[in-house]
Design a protein around this motif. Sequence first.
Motif, PDB file in Angstrom:
ATOM      1  N   MET C   1      23.192  30.997  57.674  1.00  0.00           N
ATOM      2  CA  MET C   1      23.932  31.510  56.518  1.00  0.00           C
ATOM      3  C   MET C   1      25.435  31.326  56.731  1.00  0.00           C
ATOM      4  O   MET C   1      25.932  31.573  57.815  1.00  0.00           O
ATOM      5  N   ARG C   2      26.098  30.848  55.686  1.00  0.00           N
ATOM      6  CA  ARG C   2      27.547  30.706  55.746  1.00  0.00           C
ATOM      7  C   ARG C   2      28.196  31.738  54.831  1.00  0.00           C
ATOM      8  O   ARG C   2      27.591  32.196  53.864  1.00  0.00           O
ATOM      9  N   SER C   3      29.447  32.079  55.145  1.00  0.00           N
ATOM     10  CA  SER C   3      30.157  32.990  54.257  1.00  0.00           C
ATOM     11  C   SER C   3      31.594  32.528  54.093  1.00  0.00           C
ATOM     12  O   SER C   3      32.135  31.789  54.936  1.00  0.00           O
ATOM     13  N   TYR C   4      32.193  32.946  52.997  1.00  0.00           N
ATOM     14  CA  TYR C   4      33.547  32.543  52.611  1.00  0.00           C
ATOM     15  C   TYR C   4      34.205  33.745  51.967  1.00  0.00           C
ATOM     16  O   TYR C   4      33.556  34.505  51.249  1.00  0.00           O
ATOM     17  N   ARG C   5      35.509  33.888  52.191  1.00  0.00           N
ATOM     18  CA  ARG C   5      36.252  35.029  51.638  1.00  0.00           C
ATOM     19  C   ARG C   5      37.632  34.586  51.196  1.00  0.00           C
ATOM     20  O   ARG C   5      38.316  33.870  51.930  1.00  0.00           O
ATOM     21  N   LYS C   6      38.027  35.016  49.998  1.00  0.00           N
ATOM     22  CA  LYS C   6      39.404  34.770  49.572  1.00  0.00           C
ATOM     23  C   LYS C   6      39.859  35.886  48.645  1.00  0.00           C
ATOM     24  O   LYS C   6      39.072  36.430  47.873  1.00  0.00           O
ATOM     25  N   GLU C   7      41.146  36.219  48.721  1.00  0.00           N
ATOM     26  CA  GLU C   7      41.743  37.168  47.785  1.00  0.00           C
ATOM     27  C   GLU C   7      42.553  36.406  46.742  1.00  0.00           C
ATOM     28  O   GLU C   7      43.338  35.517  47.092  1.00  0.00           O
ATOM     29  N   LEU C   8      42.363  36.764  45.475  1.00  0.00           N
ATOM     30  CA  LEU C   8      43.204  36.258  44.389  1.00  0.00           C
ATOM     31  C   LEU C   8      44.254  37.335  44.080  1.00  0.00           C
ATOM     32  O   LEU C   8      43.932  38.522  44.059  1.00  0.00           O
ATOM     33  N   LEU C   9      45.486  36.904  43.845  1.00  0.00           N
ATOM     34  CA  LEU C   9      46.587  37.855  43.647  1.00  0.00           C
ATOM     35  C   LEU C   9      47.038  37.876  42.190  1.00  0.00           C
ATOM     36  O   LEU C   9      47.110  36.827  41.541  1.00  0.00           O
ATOM     37  N   PHE C  10      47.349  39.064  41.708  1.00  0.00           N
ATOM     38  CA  PHE C  10      47.811  39.238  40.328  1.00  0.00           C
ATOM     39  C   PHE C  10      49.001  40.196  40.308  1.00  0.00           C
ATOM     40  O   PHE C  10      49.070  41.134  41.094  1.00  0.00           O
ATOM     41  N   ASN C  11      49.920  39.916  39.396  1.00  0.00           N
ATOM     42  CA  ASN C  11      51.010  40.861  39.133  1.00  0.00           C
ATOM     43  C   ASN C  11      51.306  40.766  37.641  1.00  0.00           C
ATOM     44  O   ASN C  11      52.210  40.054  37.213  1.00  0.00           O
ATOM     45  N   VAL C  12      50.497  41.468  36.867  1.00  0.00           N
ATOM     46  CA  VAL C  12      50.527  41.366  35.407  1.00  0.00           C
ATOM     47  C   VAL C  12      51.755  42.131  34.896  1.00  0.00           C
ATOM     48  O   VAL C  12      51.940  43.290  35.255  1.00  0.00           O
ATOM     49  N   PRO C  13      52.591  41.511  34.063  1.00  0.00           N
ATOM     50  CA  PRO C  13      53.815  42.178  33.619  1.00  0.00           C
ATOM     51  C   PRO C  13      53.586  43.302  32.609  1.00  0.00           C
ATOM     52  O   PRO C  13      54.471  44.139  32.418  1.00  0.00           O
ATOM     53  N   SER C  14      52.419  43.345  31.968  1.00  0.00           N
ATOM     54  CA  SER C  14      52.122  44.380  30.984  1.00  0.00           C
ATOM     55  C   SER C  14      51.136  45.383  31.588  1.00  0.00           C
ATOM     56  O   SER C  14      50.591  45.160  32.661  1.00  0.00           O
ATOM     57  N   ARG C  15      50.933  46.499  30.877  1.00  0.00           N
ATOM     58  CA  ARG C  15      49.959  47.484  31.354  1.00  0.00           C
ATOM     59  C   ARG C  15      48.542  46.916  31.348  1.00  0.00           C
ATOM     60  O   ARG C  15      47.774  47.145  32.277  1.00  0.00           O
ATOM     61  N   ARG C  16      48.193  46.214  30.274  1.00  0.00           N
ATOM     62  CA  ARG C  16      46.816  45.729  30.142  1.00  0.00           C
ATOM     63  C   ARG C  16      46.784  44.236  29.821  1.00  0.00           C
ATOM     64  O   ARG C  16      47.655  43.737  29.104  1.00  0.00           O
ATOM     65  N   ALA C  17      45.764  43.546  30.341  1.00  0.00           N
ATOM     66  CA  ALA C  17      45.599  42.112  30.062  1.00  0.00           C
ATOM     67  C   ALA C  17      44.203  41.685  30.496  1.00  0.00           C
ATOM     68  O   ALA C  17      43.586  42.312  31.364  1.00  0.00           O
ATOM     69  N   PHE C  18      43.730  40.582  29.882  1.00  0.00           N
ATOM     70  CA  PHE C  18      42.497  39.931  30.313  1.00  0.00           C
ATOM     71  C   PHE C  18      42.850  38.507  30.713  1.00  0.00           C
ATOM     72  O   PHE C  18      43.429  37.764  29.909  1.00  0.00           O
ATOM     73  N   ILE C  19      42.499  38.113  31.940  1.00  0.00           N
ATOM     74  CA  ILE C  19      42.885  36.804  32.484  1.00  0.00           C
ATOM     75  C   ILE C  19      41.636  36.046  32.922  1.00  0.00           C
ATOM     76  O   ILE C  19      40.836  36.560  33.710  1.00  0.00           O
ATOM     77  N   ASN C  20      41.479  34.839  32.412  1.00  0.00           N
ATOM     78  CA  ASN C  20      40.338  33.979  32.768  1.00  0.00           C
ATOM     79  C   ASN C  20      40.539  33.448  34.195  1.00  0.00           C
ATOM     80  O   ASN C  20      41.478  32.698  34.451  1.00  0.00           O
ATOM     81  N   ILE C  21      39.665  33.838  35.109  1.00  0.00           N
ATOM     82  CA  ILE C  21      39.798  33.424  36.512  1.00  0.00           C
ATOM     83  C   ILE C  21      38.659  32.491  36.926  1.00  0.00           C
ATOM     84  O   ILE C  21      38.455  32.245  38.124  1.00  0.00           O
ATOM     85  N   THR C  22      37.943  31.944  35.952  1.00  0.00           N
ATOM     86  CA  THR C  22      36.785  31.090  36.264  1.00  0.00           C
ATOM     87  C   THR C  22      37.196  29.901  37.136  1.00  0.00           C
ATOM     88  O   THR C  22      36.508  29.573  38.117  1.00  0.00           O
ATOM     89  N   GLY C  23      38.300  29.263  36.768  1.00  0.00           N
ATOM     90  CA  GLY C  23      38.755  28.094  37.525  1.00  0.00           C
ATOM     91  C   GLY C  23      39.073  28.444  38.974  1.00  0.00           C
ATOM     92  O   GLY C  23      38.766  27.670  39.901  1.00  0.00           O
ATOM     93  N   GLN C  24      39.693  29.598  39.189  1.00  0.00           N
ATOM     94  CA  GLN C  24      40.018  30.019  40.558  1.00  0.00           C
ATOM     95  C   GLN C  24      38.752  30.288  41.376  1.00  0.00           C
ATOM     96  O   GLN C  24      38.715  29.991  42.574  1.00  0.00           O
ATOM     97  N   VAL C  25      37.735  30.862  40.735  1.00  0.00           N
ATOM     98  CA  VAL C  25      36.479  31.124  41.460  1.00  0.00           C
ATOM     99  C   VAL C  25      35.773  29.805  41.764  1.00  0.00           C
ATOM    100  O   VAL C  25      35.222  29.615  42.855  1.00  0.00           O
ATOM    101  N   GLU C  26      35.822  28.850  40.817  1.00  0.00           N
ATOM    102  CA  GLU C  26      35.230  27.523  41.065  1.00  0.00           C
ATOM    103  C   GLU C  26      35.940  26.819  42.230  1.00  0.00           C
ATOM    104  O   GLU C  26      35.294  26.159  43.052  1.00  0.00           O
ATOM    105  N   GLU C  27      37.254  26.979  42.293  1.00  0.00           N
ATOM    106  CA  GLU C  27      38.013  26.388  43.404  1.00  0.00           C
ATOM    107  C   GLU C  27      37.579  27.010  44.742  1.00  0.00           C
ATOM    108  O   GLU C  27      37.406  26.298  45.747  1.00  0.00           O
TER     109      GLU C  27
END
Lengths: 138, 138, 138
Positions: C1-27
């Motif tokens: 079994m192999r494993s992989y770990r990564k953190e994605l970083l966010f600093n959203v300028p507004s209180r609320r937002a929805f951000i598509n992260i599909t491409g980052q997960v595919e990467e």
Amino acid sequence: MRSYRKELLFNVPSRRAFINITGQVEECLRESGIREGLVLVNAMHITASVFINDDESGLHRDFEVWLERLAPHEPVSSYRHNVGEDNADAHLKRQVMGREVVVAVTGGKLDFGPWERIFYGEFDGRRRKRVLVKIIGE
Amino acid sequence: MRSYRKELLFNVPSRRAFINITGQVEECLRESGIREGLVLVNAMHITASVFINDDESGLHRDFEVWLERLAPHEPVSSYRHNVGEDNADAHLKRQVMGREVVVAVTGGKLDFGPWERIFYGEFDGRRRKRVLVKIIGE
Amino acid sequence: MRSYRKELLFNVPSRRAFINITGQVEECLRESGIREGLVLVNAMHITASVFINDDESGLHRDFEVWLERLAPHEPVSSYRHNVGEDNADAHLKRQVMGREVVVAVTGGKLDFGPWERIFYGEFDGRRRKRVLVKIIGE
């Protein structure tokens, strides 16, 4: 590590329905031959859910009434998503009920409490839709 | 691939409660000896939840008030499920809070952000209930 | 079994937002080299969500209005959690939208239906926050 994949197909004649798919997931698990691991069961469509709760028709009626109160279908025009569509409420209802369940596999069986059953929740039916069963383990 | 299984037991004296079970899950992880993988923690009963949020008593009171507004216990007779039962609201509350969490295991630890804690959410207590901890990895 | 770990970083300028992260997960999945297994994607903070739904701006506006109706930000003082804080509603909204998704990996790809996309849901932004991507398989 072994893995197994299968799609379950649905074509619900009504807009909304709850369908017990526990038997189909158990059949997948038998086919896989996996004895220890995890099963992921997820809706492949964004207006449908997979969830675990009780197989009791009164409760399913309560879910239907409750979801319609939390995220009503009408008025259709109250949703910005409904431009040429009428299923915005289905996207919302699916968030309450959830996209997926992950179930433990122990000794070749779904490792369930006494009343746990897996359901497909359809919120925008009358079309062909799919559920993914993915099993990993050994 | 290795796997580990344990049941955590609860008998909450009140109808509803939120219990921090992070320490118990960490103890399971130590017992398992697994260093890289996934932990599944799920309620084995359909009127209870496992979820991740903040260990802050004010917030827990806010959850209680909010869930009672979204899915009120009373009037009991307003639910079709409540024929000889009075826990339909517990089945609904559990859908909002969720059945399960899946947590990454990295370097033998729960791979958590700073405030993440695992809770058992009881919505129909005063009876013996169980939570399943299943760990796979190596 | 192999494993992989990564953190994605966010600093959203507004209180609320929805951000598509599909491409980052595919990467992440490409980097991992894993072809069969499971991906866990979870918010590491308890006032944010990771969920799967449609990448459609009208629907995102509907989510925003709906979540504000289910768990309003104001009046801030109506929440017991809001002692020196104003984000109790964010903890509630995150429960509706969910902490995490688990996605099947098949043939080295995210095993998705036609419209499934992964989103980061921010409900208390204007600060640095993280999402965890953990992949196990082989």
